[in-house]
Design a protein around this motif. Sequence first.
Motif, PDB file in Angstrom:
ATOM      1  N   ASP B 432       0.821  -1.198   0.000  1.00  0.00           N
ATOM      2  CA  ASP B 432       0.000   0.000   0.000  1.00  0.00           C
ATOM      3  C   ASP B 432       0.874   1.276   0.000  1.00  0.00           C
ATOM      4  OD1 ASP B 432      -2.862   0.487   0.082  1.00  0.00           O
ATOM      5  OD2 ASP B 432      -2.366   1.737   1.829  1.00  0.00           O
ATOM      6  N   LYS B 433       0.391   2.298  -0.683  1.00  0.00           N
ATOM      7  CA  LYS B 433       1.176   3.526  -0.815  1.00  0.00           C
ATOM      8  C   LYS B 433       1.525   4.171   0.522  1.00  0.00           C
ATOM      9  CE  LYS B 433       1.318   6.211  -4.994  1.00  0.00           C
ATOM     10  NZ  LYS B 433       0.822   7.409  -5.669  1.00  0.00           N
ATOM     11  N   ASN B 434       0.580   4.147   1.465  1.00  0.00           N
ATOM     12  CA  ASN B 434       0.854   4.863   2.711  1.00  0.00           C
ATOM     13  C   ASN B 434       1.955   4.195   3.534  1.00  0.00           C
ATOM     14  OD1 ASN B 434      -0.666   2.712   3.495  1.00  0.00           O
ATOM     15  ND2 ASN B 434      -2.014   3.878   4.883  1.00  0.00           N
ATOM     16  N   ILE B 435       2.198   2.952   3.260  1.00  0.00           N
ATOM     17  CA  ILE B 435       3.339   2.293   3.930  1.00  0.00           C
ATOM     18  C   ILE B 435       4.643   2.879   3.402  1.00  0.00           C
ATOM     19  CG2 ILE B 435       4.578   0.111   4.131  1.00  0.00           C
ATOM     20  CD1 ILE B 435       1.931  -1.250   4.323  1.00  0.00           C
ATOM     21  N   ARG B 436       4.692   2.996   2.093  1.00  0.00           N
ATOM     22  CA  ARG B 436       5.889   3.584   1.495  1.00  0.00           C
ATOM     23  C   ARG B 436       6.070   5.024   1.986  1.00  0.00           C
ATOM     24  NH1 ARG B 436      10.426   2.400  -2.160  1.00  0.00           N
ATOM     25  NH2 ARG B 436      11.439   4.395  -1.933  1.00  0.00           N
ATOM     26  N   GLU B 437       4.952   5.721   2.170  1.00  0.00           N
ATOM     27  CA  GLU B 437       5.068   7.091   2.669  1.00  0.00           C
ATOM     28  C   GLU B 437       5.732   7.137   4.048  1.00  0.00           C
ATOM     29  OE1 GLU B 437       1.198   8.929   2.412  1.00  0.00           O
ATOM     30  OE2 GLU B 437       1.365   8.899   0.215  1.00  0.00           O
ATOM     31  N   ILE B 438       5.307   6.205   4.894  1.00  0.00           N
ATOM     32  CA  ILE B 438       5.897   6.162   6.241  1.00  0.00           C
ATOM     33  C   ILE B 438       7.387   5.841   6.162  1.00  0.00           C
ATOM     34  CG2 ILE B 438       5.970   4.770   8.347  1.00  0.00           C
ATOM     35  CD1 ILE B 438       2.944   4.743   8.313  1.00  0.00           C
ATOM     36  N   THR B 439       7.738   4.820   5.392  1.00  0.00           N
ATOM     37  CA  THR B 439       9.159   4.479   5.310  1.00  0.00           C
ATOM     38  C   THR B 439       9.942   5.611   4.649  1.00  0.00           C
ATOM     39  OG1 THR B 439       8.847   3.326   3.196  1.00  0.00           O
ATOM     40  CG2 THR B 439       8.710   2.000   5.199  1.00  0.00           C
ATOM     41  N   ASP B 440       9.312   6.297   3.702  1.00  0.00           N
ATOM     42  CA  ASP B 440       9.992   7.435   3.084  1.00  0.00           C
ATOM     43  C   ASP B 440      10.291   8.526   4.101  1.00  0.00           C
ATOM     44  OD1 ASP B 440      10.296   6.437   0.621  1.00  0.00           O
ATOM     45  OD2 ASP B 440       8.747   7.653  -0.374  1.00  0.00           O
ATOM     46  N   LYS B 441       9.318   8.742   4.979  1.00  0.00           N
ATOM     47  CA  LYS B 441       9.517   9.774   5.995  1.00  0.00           C
ATOM     48  C   LYS B 441      10.677   9.367   6.919  1.00  0.00           C
ATOM     49  CE  LYS B 441       6.740  12.747   8.940  1.00  0.00           C
ATOM     50  NZ  LYS B 441       5.470  12.845   9.684  1.00  0.00           N
ATOM     51  N   LEU B 442      10.660   8.110   7.317  1.00  0.00           N
ATOM     52  CA  LEU B 442      11.768   7.618   8.152  1.00  0.00           C
ATOM     53  C   LEU B 442      13.088   7.757   7.394  1.00  0.00           C
ATOM     54  CD1 LEU B 442      10.356   4.303   9.698  1.00  0.00           C
ATOM     55  CD2 LEU B 442      10.662   6.501  10.836  1.00  0.00           C
ATOM     56  N   ASP B 443      13.061   7.400   6.125  1.00  0.00           N
ATOM     57  CA  ASP B 443      14.271   7.432   5.314  1.00  0.00           C
ATOM     58  C   ASP B 443      14.806   8.851   5.187  1.00  0.00           C
ATOM     59  OD1 ASP B 443      16.284   6.622   3.649  1.00  0.00           O
ATOM     60  OD2 ASP B 443      15.058   6.687   1.843  1.00  0.00           O
ATOM     61  N   SER B 444      13.880   9.808   5.009  1.00  0.00           N
ATOM     62  CA  SER B 444      14.366  11.180   4.809  1.00  0.00           C
ATOM     63  C   SER B 444      14.990  11.724   6.094  1.00  0.00           C
ATOM     64  CB  SER B 444      13.235  12.076   4.302  1.00  0.00           C
ATOM     65  OG  SER B 444      12.707  12.856   5.331  1.00  0.00           O
ATOM     66  N   VAL B 445      14.383  11.366   7.244  1.00  0.00           N
ATOM     67  CA  VAL B 445      15.042  11.717   8.507  1.00  0.00           C
ATOM     68  C   VAL B 445      16.400  11.025   8.573  1.00  0.00           C
ATOM     69  CG1 VAL B 445      14.941  11.470  11.005  1.00  0.00           C
ATOM     70  CG2 VAL B 445      12.904  12.144   9.731  1.00  0.00           C
ATOM     71  N   GLY B 446      16.417   9.792   8.101  1.00  0.00           N
ATOM     72  CA  GLY B 446      17.662   9.025   8.100  1.00  0.00           C
ATOM     73  C   GLY B 446      18.744   9.695   7.276  1.00  0.00           C
ATOM     74  N   ASN B 447      18.366  10.358   6.172  1.00  0.00           N
ATOM     75  CA  ASN B 447      19.371  11.038   5.360  1.00  0.00           C
ATOM     76  C   ASN B 447      20.047  12.158   6.133  1.00  0.00           C
ATOM     77  OD1 ASN B 447      19.209   9.486   3.091  1.00  0.00           O
ATOM     78  ND2 ASN B 447      17.592  10.717   2.154  1.00  0.00           N
ATOM     79  N   THR B 448      19.242  12.895   6.899  1.00  0.00           N
ATOM     80  CA  THR B 448      19.822  13.959   7.721  1.00  0.00           C
ATOM     81  C   THR B 448      20.750  13.374   8.773  1.00  0.00           C
ATOM     82  OG1 THR B 448      17.752  15.142   7.433  1.00  0.00           O
ATOM     83  CG2 THR B 448      19.255  15.977   9.100  1.00  0.00           C
TER      84      THR B 448
END
Lengths: 675, 675
Positions: B432-448
Motif C-alpha cells: 500500500d502507498k501509505n506504507i511507502r510514505e511512512i518508510t519514506d519519511k523515516l528514510d528522509s530523517v535518516g538522510n539527515t
Amino acid sequence: MNLLYFSMISGFLALIVVIFLVKGILKKDTGNEKMIEISGYIEEGAMAFLKKEYSYLVVFIIVIALAIIMFLNFKTAVAFVVGALFSIVAGYIGMRIAVKSNVRTTEAAKHGIREALAVAFSGGTVMGLCVVGLGIIGLGFFSIIFDLNAEYITGFGLGASSIALFARVGGGIYTKAADVGADLVGKVEAGIPEDDPRNPAVIADNVGDNVGDVAGMGADLFESYVGSIISAITLGSVLVGEWGINIVIFPLVLSSIGILASLIGIIFVKAYKGDNPQKALNLGSTISGVIVLVVGFIVCNMLMGSYELFLPVIAGLIVGLIIGKVTEYYTSADYKPVKFIANESKTGPATNIIAGLSVGMKSTVIPILLIVIGIIISFFAIGGGSNTSLGLYGIALSAVGMLSTTAITIAVDAYGPISDNAGGIAEMCELDKNIREITDKLDSVGNTTAAIGKGFAIGSAALTALALFASYSQTVNLQTINLLDPLTLVGVLIGGMLPFLFAALTMQSVGKAATEMVEEVRRQFREKEGILKGTEKPDYSKCVEISTHAALKEMILPGILAIAVPLIVGMLLGTEALGGLIGGGVVTGVMLAIMMSNSGGAWDNAKKYIETGINGGKGSVAHKAGVVGDTVGDPFKDTSGPSMNILIKLMTIVSVVFAPVIAKYGGVLIQYLIK
Amino acid sequence: MNLLYFSMISGFLALIVVIFLVKGILKKDTGNEKMIEISGYIEEGAMAFLKKEYSYLVVFIIVIALAIIMFLNFKTAVAFVVGALFSIVAGYIGMRIAVKSNVRTTEAAKHGIREALAVAFSGGTVMGLCVVGLGIIGLGFFSIIFDLNAEYITGFGLGASSIALFARVGGGIYTKAADVGADLVGKVEAGIPEDDPRNPAVIADNVGDNVGDVAGMGADLFESYVGSIISAITLGSVLVGEWGINIVIFPLVLSSIGILASLIGIIFVKAYKGDNPQKALNLGSTISGVIVLVVGFIVCNMLMGSYELFLPVIAGLIVGLIIGKVTEYYTSADYKPVKFIANESKTGPATNIIAGLSVGMKSTVIPILLIVIGIIISFFAIGGGSNTSLGLYGIALSAVGMLSTTAITIAVDAYGPISDNAGGIAEMCELDKNIREITDKLDSVGNTTAAIGKGFAIGSAALTALALFASYSQTVNLQTINLLDPLTLVGVLIGGMLPFLFAALTMQSVGKAATEMVEEVRRQFREKEGILKGTEKPDYSKCVEISTHAALKEMILPGILAIAVPLIVGMLLGTEALGGLIGGGVVTGVMLAIMMSNSGGAWDNAKKYIETGINGGKGSVAHKAGVVGDTVGDPFKDTSGPSMNILIKLMTIVSVVFAPVIAKYGGVLIQYLIK
C-alpha cells in the motif's frame, strides 16, 4: 662582486635581444583589413584589461609598500615596489607583443609553417626574455646596493609574487569566463563553430588566451624565477663564513649562464629549417639544458671548487624535465589515461567526470615522488646529512637549476597561445583553409608544450616554496618547526585547508562570470537577430567588459586571503604555527595544482580524441560527455590549478618578508592562553 | 583497577541489552510471503558477502599476526587478533539484525510511523551497542591482563583498524557498484523506478545499503572508538607519576559513562510517543550528551580532583556536534549550498559538477576551524602550555569525549539504511502507498542523521588520528618531528599524496564494478524479455555475485598500500619521515574526506530538491544535470570519502604498533646517504 655585474649584463643582453625581436616582429606584414580589424579588437581588449588591472594593482602596491615601511623598513619597501613594477613591465611588454604577433603569425602562415613558427616563437621569446632579463637585473641591482643582504632583497620577491597572484587569478578568471561563456551559448546553443565572428564573446575569448596563458604564466614563472634565486641567496648567506661570498653569488651566475644558454637555444630554434615545429622547440630546449649543464659545471668548479655543489642543479633540471614528460603522459591522447577517460565517456558525463577526477588524482603520485627524490638528492649529495644549512641551500639550488632555462621555457610555452590566436584570426577572417591548418598544427604542438610547461611550473613552484620555507625558518631563527607541537599542527591544518578554499572561490568566480557572459551573449542574439545571420556585427566590447570586470572583482577576495591568513595566523599563534601553515599549504596546494591541471588537460584532450571519431565521434553520447568534462576542466586547468602555484609561493614569501615582525610581536593569542 | 571491571561491566550490560533487543525484533511480524521472499534475498546476499569477506580477512589476520609475532611480540599479536575478531563480530551481529529488521520495519509501518520507528531504531541500536560493548570489553580486558601497558593494547586498535579498512572500502565499493549499476540501466535506460523488482541489480543495491552503511560505518566508528581510548591510555601512561593511575583509567570510565548515557537516551527514543521521528532521535541524543556532561564532570572531579581535565571532553562533544550541524548545512536542501547547486544545474551537468565540487571544497573551512579550536582548547585548557604531555593527553581526551556517545550515534545513523531497505521492500512487494510514505519519511530523517553521522565520523577520525600521532611520537621517543628537516618534508609530501591515490583507486574501482554491473543488467534484459514485462524473474544472485566479487578484489590494493607505505617509508627514511607521512596524510585525508562526503551529499540532495519541482522538476535539463551530479557523488560520499577516515587512522596505528621496530631498524636509506 664583479660577478654580480656579469649577471646584470646577461639581463641587459636579454633585453637588447628583445628590442631586436620586437623590431623584427613589427616589421612583419599584418595582412588584410579584416585581419587588422579583428586583431585590433583583441589588442584593444587585452590592453584595456591590463590597464584596468594595473589601476587596481597600483592601490595594492601602495598599501603594501606603506605597510612594509611602517612595520619593516624602507629598503624592503623599495625592493617590493620595484619587484612589482618589473613584473608588471614584463607582463605588459610580453602581452603587447603577443597581441601583435598573433595576426602576423596568421599572415606569415601564408608563406608556410616555418615562417609562421618563426613569428609566433619570436613573440613568445619576448615574454621569456623580459621575465629573465628584468628578473636578473632587479636581483643583481638590489644585491649590489643592499650588499647581498637577503632581508631587503626578499621585498623584490614579494613584489613579484603579489603581481603574479593577481595576474594568474585575474587572468585565469578572465580567460575561462570568456571561454566557457562563448562555448555554452555559441557552440552548444547556437551551434556555431569555435572562433566564429558571429559569437559576441569570441574576442573576449581570444583576449583571454593572452591574459591568462601569456601574462598569467609569465608572471607565475617570474615569481618562481626570482623566488628561487632569493631563497638560494638567503640560505647561502649563512654559509659565507665557510664557503666565501661566492656561495651567495653562484645562484645569480648560474641564472646568467641559463640566460645565455637560452639565447643560444633560441637561435637554434630560429635557425631551424625543417617543417616540424615540435622538433625545433625540442632542439632549442635540449641545447639550452646541455649548455647549462656543461658550462654550469665548469663555472661551479671554478667558483666554488666543488663539483658536489653542482649535483642539486643537475637534479633540479632533470626532475623538472621528467615532471613535464609525466604531465604529457597524463594529458596526451597518445597514452592510456586520456583513452580511459574517452572510453568511460561512453556511459555518459558522470563516468567521464569520475574518470577524469581519478586520473588527475592518480597523476599526483609520480611528480610527488620525483620532487621527493629531487629533495633527497639535493640535500644529501651536497652534504646536508652533516650540515643542514648546506643541504637546504642545495634544495634552493636545485630550484634555481630547474628554472635556469626559464627564458626558453616561457618562449616555448607562450608561443602556444599566440598560435591559438593566430588560428582564431584566420577563422574569423575566413582565410584560406590551409592557413588554418598550419596554425592548427602550431597550436596542437603548443598544447603539448603548454602541458609540459604547466607541469614544470608546478614542480618549480613546489621547490621554490620549499626553499623559501627554509629561508623563512632562518629569518625567524627557528631551529625546528615541531609537528608534535599542537600549534604547528593547527597551522598545518589551516594551511592545508587554504588551497581548497582558494580553489572553491576561484571556481565559483569562473562560474559566476561565465553565467553573466552566457546571459549577455543570449541577449545579443535575441535583440539583434542579424548577428547570427551574419548581417549585423555583435557588440564584442560588452563581452570584453564583462570578463574584465568579473576578473578584477573576483580576484580581490582570494588575493586578500592569501596575504592576510598567514599574517593573522602568525600574529595570533606565532612563528611555529605559521611555519606549519606554510608546510600544510604547500602540500595540499601542490596536490591540488597537479590534480586540477592534469584532470583539466586530460578532459580537454579526451574530448578532442573523441572528436577524431573515437567512440562515436562528434555528436555521440561519448562526445557530449566529453564536452561536459572539458567544460569542468576549463577552470580546473586554467584558473584554480595554476592559481595554486602562486598561492603557495605567495603565502611563503609573505611569511619570509614579515618574519621579523611576527617573530617580535606574533603569537599573542598563545601568550594569553599560556598565562 | 576496580574501575576497569566497572567499565567492562558497562560493556556487558550493553551486550545484554542487545540480546533483549534482538529477541524483541525477531518476535515482530515479517509480513506476507512476498515480503519474506524479497527480504530473504537481501539477507542471503548480505550474509554471502560477509562470509566471503571474512574468508579473505582470516588470511590477512593470520599474516599480520605472524608478522607481529616475528617483529614485535606475542601479546600484541593476541590483542590484534581479538581486536580484529571483535570488529568482525560487531559487524556480523549488526548486519545480521539489520537485514532482519528491514522487513519487520515494513510490516510495522502498517500500524503507523511510531511502530516502524521502534523496529528500525532497535535494529540500529543493536549495531551501536555491539560496537561500544565489544570495544570496551576488549579494551578493559587487555588493560587488566596487560597491566595497562599501552604497547600491547595498541594491537587491539590495529585489529579494529584493519577490519575497518576492508569493511569500509569493500562495503563502499559494493554498495556503489550496485547502486550506480542499478540506476544507470534501470532508471536511465529502461525507465523503471527505483527499487523496482524487475531490475536485476535491485537486491544487490539493497544489500549494499547494509554492507556499506551499516557494517562499514560500524567498523569505522568501532575503530575511532577504540583508537581514541588507546591513544588516551598511551598518552596518559607517561603522566601516571604525576597524576596517579587514574589518569589512564579515566578514559575508559568516561566511555562507560557514555554507554550508560546512551542506554538512557535509547530508552527515551523508544518511549517517545509522538509522530516525529526526528524529534525522538534528537531527544535521545541530547539526553545522552547531557548525562555524559553532568555525570562525567562529577566523576572527573572525584577521580582526578580536577575540573580542568574535563574541559577537553566538553570541547570534544561540542565540536563533534557542531561539525555534524555544519555537515547538515552543506548537504541539506534547506540551505543555500544545495540550492546553489540546483540553480547551477539549469545550465547543464558541467556547471552542476563545478558547483558541487566548489561547495565540497568550501565546506572544509568550518570543520577545520572547529577541529583547530578543539585542539587549542583541549591542549591549553588542561595546561599544555607548561606541560606538553598533559596537553596532548587533553587532545586524546577530547576525542574520547566526542566518541563517548558512539552507541546512540550509531543507532541513530544505522536506523537510516534499515528504513531505506524497508521502503525498498515495500516497493518491491507492491504494498500500500501509505506504507511507502511512512518508510519514506523515516528514510528522509535518516538522510539527515546520516549526514550528521558522516561529519561526526570525519571529525572523530581526525582527532583520533592526531591523538594516535602523539602516541606514535611517544612510542618512538621522538621529542620533535621537525618540519624543517627535509626527511620530514619528504614524509609530509608522500603522506599528503596517499589520500589522493587512495581516492583515485577507490573511485576507479567503483567505476569498473559499476560497468560490469551495467553490462550484466543489460544482458539479462536482452536475453530474458519477460523481465521487463514482469512475467519472468530476473537473476538477482548474479548481480549480488558481481558486487561481492568486485568489492573483495578491489579492496586489496588500497588495503595493502595503507599498511605497506608507512612501513616502507619508516624503514627507508626513518621515524621522522614516518611522522611527517602521518601528518601529511592526516591533513589531506581529512580535507578530501570532508570535501568528498559533502560534495556527494549536496549533489544527492540537489537532485532530490529539483525533483520536488524546482527549476523544471523531473525530466528537465536541471534534473538531468542533477542526476549526473548525484552519480558522481555516489562514490564520493559512500566509497572514497569515508575510506579516508580509515586510511588516516590505519596509517597512524600501523606506525604506532610497528614503532619499536622502525625506531630500531628504520632509516636504512638515510644512514647509507649520510655515509
